[in-house]
Every structure is written in structure tokens, then in C-alpha cells.
Motif scaffolding. Structure first.
Motif, PDB file in Angstrom:
ATOM      1  N   PHE A  43       0.834  -1.206   0.000  1.00 61.58           N
ATOM      2  CA  PHE A  43       0.000   0.000   0.000  1.00 61.58           C
ATOM      3  C   PHE A  43       0.869   1.258   0.000  1.00 61.58           C
ATOM      4  N   PHE A  44       1.864   1.284   0.889  1.00 60.82           N
ATOM      5  CA  PHE A  44       2.724   2.462   0.974  1.00 60.82           C
ATOM      6  C   PHE A  44       3.645   2.570  -0.239  1.00 60.82           C
ATOM      7  N   THR A  72       2.786   1.734  -3.263  1.00 62.31           N
ATOM      8  CA  THR A  72       1.935   2.293  -4.315  1.00 62.31           C
ATOM      9  C   THR A  72       1.794   3.800  -4.155  1.00 62.31           C
ATOM     10  N   ILE A  73       1.600   4.226  -2.916  1.00 62.58           N
ATOM     11  CA  ILE A  73       1.512   5.671  -2.660  1.00 62.58           C
ATOM     12  C   ILE A  73       2.843   6.350  -2.989  1.00 62.58           C
ATOM     13  N   SER A 114       3.380   7.287  -6.510  1.00 57.94           N
ATOM     14  CA  SER A 114       2.474   8.318  -7.021  1.00 57.94           C
ATOM     15  C   SER A 114       2.809   9.715  -6.520  1.00 57.94           C
ATOM     16  N   VAL A 115       3.589   9.803  -5.459  1.00 51.52           N
ATOM     17  CA  VAL A 115       3.867  11.105  -4.832  1.00 51.52           C
ATOM     18  C   VAL A 115       5.169  11.681  -5.395  1.00 51.52           C
TER      19      VAL A 115
END
Length: 326
Positions: A133-134, A136-137, A140-141
Motif C-alpha cells: 500500500f505504501f 503504491t503511494i 504516485s507522490v
């Protein structure tokens, strides 16, 4: 090995010629350097004389030949702003950038490899899902958002790390200025290196997990379990070793991304390295310094890619260097 080195040398020569052409052409596309060198009170005749002295009125071909001959001798021009050889200016800033990149790579290795292996061993566990999850984030950041959050929490809220500058440094080996030998230098290095590492870490976590899961299904891993080998030996020696080849490939490709992120990171944290120098040179239209930076970074790419191919042979001796790298 000899054929490989000859081939890589020819490839490196071609790449450097292309980079030199690009670096040379960039000089004429960033504004008038004479305008940056002199004030408004200088007459048109004096400006023309300066252009003649710099050779800016010669044909494009003659200018490139002159540029290439000087580059072969290590003369990449004189900085308009610093009034000294552009290569000397860059080499003076090189240790700061290398230390920042090295620290980021160390953080990536220390954090990404265990996280990727853990996510591959038990892909359905809560920890593995949290890591994915992290990651993936993180993909994107943008890096400047990561840097802003790090500055806000570590510098503003918690006040445990400086937000700009390089801190106290010491000169070692009579030419290398480093912050590794002082506690203040290490504190100043923490945020920019962590920011740079977090920008690339999610990619490697996901890649290690994907490759590791595939390797764990192979026959030789099943045979290792049947022999009764310890899980740590199976995961971190037998399985991990065979996931390194694609990881090394991506690491070599990501060198360019690392350099690009270094420019942003050094600008955000006011880190006095090559990236910050390059950004400053663009704002001043210091074309010799910009061209020298492109040449030095291009040489670093060539050297890095060659080292990646050599590491291939060390990790997996079955890879033939003579047929690799084309």
C-alpha cells in the motif's frame, strides 16, 4: 572480458560524442552569455568584441570542433560566473552529490531488500499488504511533496534534523570535503538522503517482491526445502541471489532518475552539490558550466552502465560479458 571492454569503450565513445553534441548545441539555446557577463552600460561595439574573443561569431561547425578538441584535453570551458574552469567548479561540488547519492543508495538497500523479501514470503499478510500500500503511494507522490513533508515533520514539528545546507565538513585526503566525519554533517545529510531514497524505494520494493515470488516457486528452491536448509538461507541467499539480475538492470537504468532527483533534492534542501550548481547555472545562463555538467553526468552514466554489466558477471557467472550489453 577483453572483447567486452573494447566493445564498451566503443559504445562509450559514441555516447560521449552524442552527449558532447547535445551539450554544445545547448549553449546556443539558453540566451546570450555576453548579456550575462556584462552590464547595461557596455556598448554594442564592446559586446561584439567580447563575442569575437569568445568565438561566438564563428560558424557552428568551427565552434563545435574547437569545443570537442578542448573537451578531449579536459578543458570544458571557463565559467562565466565563477571565472575559473567549469570542470574545476563541478569537481569541487562532486563530493557532496556523491555522498548524497551514496547515502540514498545505502538506505534503499537496507530498507527495500528486507521489505521486498518479507512481502514476497507472506504476500497475503497484513504487513505485506501494508508495505504494498505504501509503495503504491510512494510511486504516485512527487519527490518535492515527500521533501516538504519530511521538512515539516523532522525540522518544523520535531526539530530533530536541519532542513537546509550541508553542515560542518572536514577535508580528508587533501582534496575530499566530507560531512561523514562530523555529527553535524550527518544530521544535515539525513533529510535529503532520506527524501532521495523514498523517491526510488517503492519501485525496488515492488520489483524485489515480484521477482522473489517467482523464484520461490522454482524447482531448486523446492529442492532446498527438501534438503532441510534453514529458511533464512533459502530466502536471503539462494532465492535473493537469483532475483538480483533484474534488480541490477533496473538499478542501472534508474541512475538517470537518481541524477534528476538529485537536482530537485539539492535545490529543495539547498545542498551544495552538482545538482544545485546546475540549477544555479541555468538561472545565470552560464553555458560552459551547463555543458560541463552534461558531459560529466554523461561520463558517470557510461561508467555506471559498464559497472552494472561487470556486476552481472559476478552475480551470475553464466552471463557472458562478451555477449552482454548490446
Amino acid at each position: 572480458m577483453f572483447r567486452f571492454l573494447i566493445r564498451r569503450f566503443i559504445q562509450a565513445l559514441i555516447v560521449m560524442i552524442v552527449i558532447s553534441i547535445i551539450s554544445f548545441l545547448v549553449q546556443g539555446r539558453l540566451g546570450d552569455p555576453v548579456h550575462q557577463m556584462v552590464g547595461q552600460s557596455v556598448t554594442l561595439e564592446e559586446r561584439k568584441q567580447i563575442r569575437d574573443e569568445l568565438g561566438l561569431n564563428d560558424s557552428l561547425f568551427d565552434q563545435y570542433i574547437r569545443f570537442a578538441k578542448k573537451a578531449v584535453r579536459g578543458d570544458l570551458g571557463v565559467s562565466y560566473y565563477y571565472k575559473e574552469p567549469a570542470l574545476d567548479v563541478i569537481l569541487r561540488k562532486l563530493p557532496a552529490t556523491l555522498e548524497l547519492s551514496f547515502s540514498a543508495i545505502v538506505l534503499i538497500i537496507i530498507i527495500a531488500i528486507p521489505c521486498g523479501v518479507i512481502a514476497a514470503i507472506k504476500p497475503k499478510s497484513i504487513l505485506a499488504r501494508t508495505l504494498m500500500f505504501f509503495s503504491t503511494i510512494g510511486l504516485s507522490v512527487p519527490i518535492f511533496i515527500i521533501a516538504i513533508f519530511l521538512v515539516y515533520f523532522f525540522s518544523v514539528e520535531w526539530q530533530i534534523a536541519p532542513s537546509f545546507g550541508r553542515g560542518e565538513t572536514e577535508v580528508i585526503f587533501s582534496f575530499w570535503e566530507t560531512g561523514f566525519t562530523t555529527w553535524d554533517g550527518i544530521k544535515h545529510l539525513f533529510l535529503p538522503s532520506l527524501s532521495l531514497a523514498l523517491a526510488l524505494m517503492p519501485l525496488f520494493v515492488r520489483l524485489i517482491r515480484s521477482e522473489m515470488m517467482e523464484v520461490l516457486q522454482s524447482e531448486y528452491i523446492k529442492f532446498a526445502w527438501a534438503k532441510g536448509l534453514s529458511p533464512m538461507r533459502i530466502y536471503f541467499i539462494h532465492a535473493l541471489k537469483n532475483t538480483l539480475l533484474p534488480i541490477i538492470t533496473v538499478a542501472g537504468i534508474q541512475t538517470g532518475t537518481l541524477v534528476a532527483y538529485t537536482i530537485l533534492t539539492e535545490t529543495i534542501f539547498q545542498w551544495p552539490g552538482m545538482g544545485f550548481l546546475f540549477w544555479d547555472a541555468i538561472s545565470r545562463v552560464d553555458t560552459p558550466l551547463i555543458s560541463a555538467y552534461l558531459m560529466v553526468v554523461g561520463a558517470m552514466f557510461v561508467i555506471t552502465n559498464t559497472l552494472v554489466d561487470l556486476i552481472y558477471g559476478l552475480v551470475n557467472p553464466t552471463v557472458r560479458l562478451s555477449s552482454h550489453g548490446l
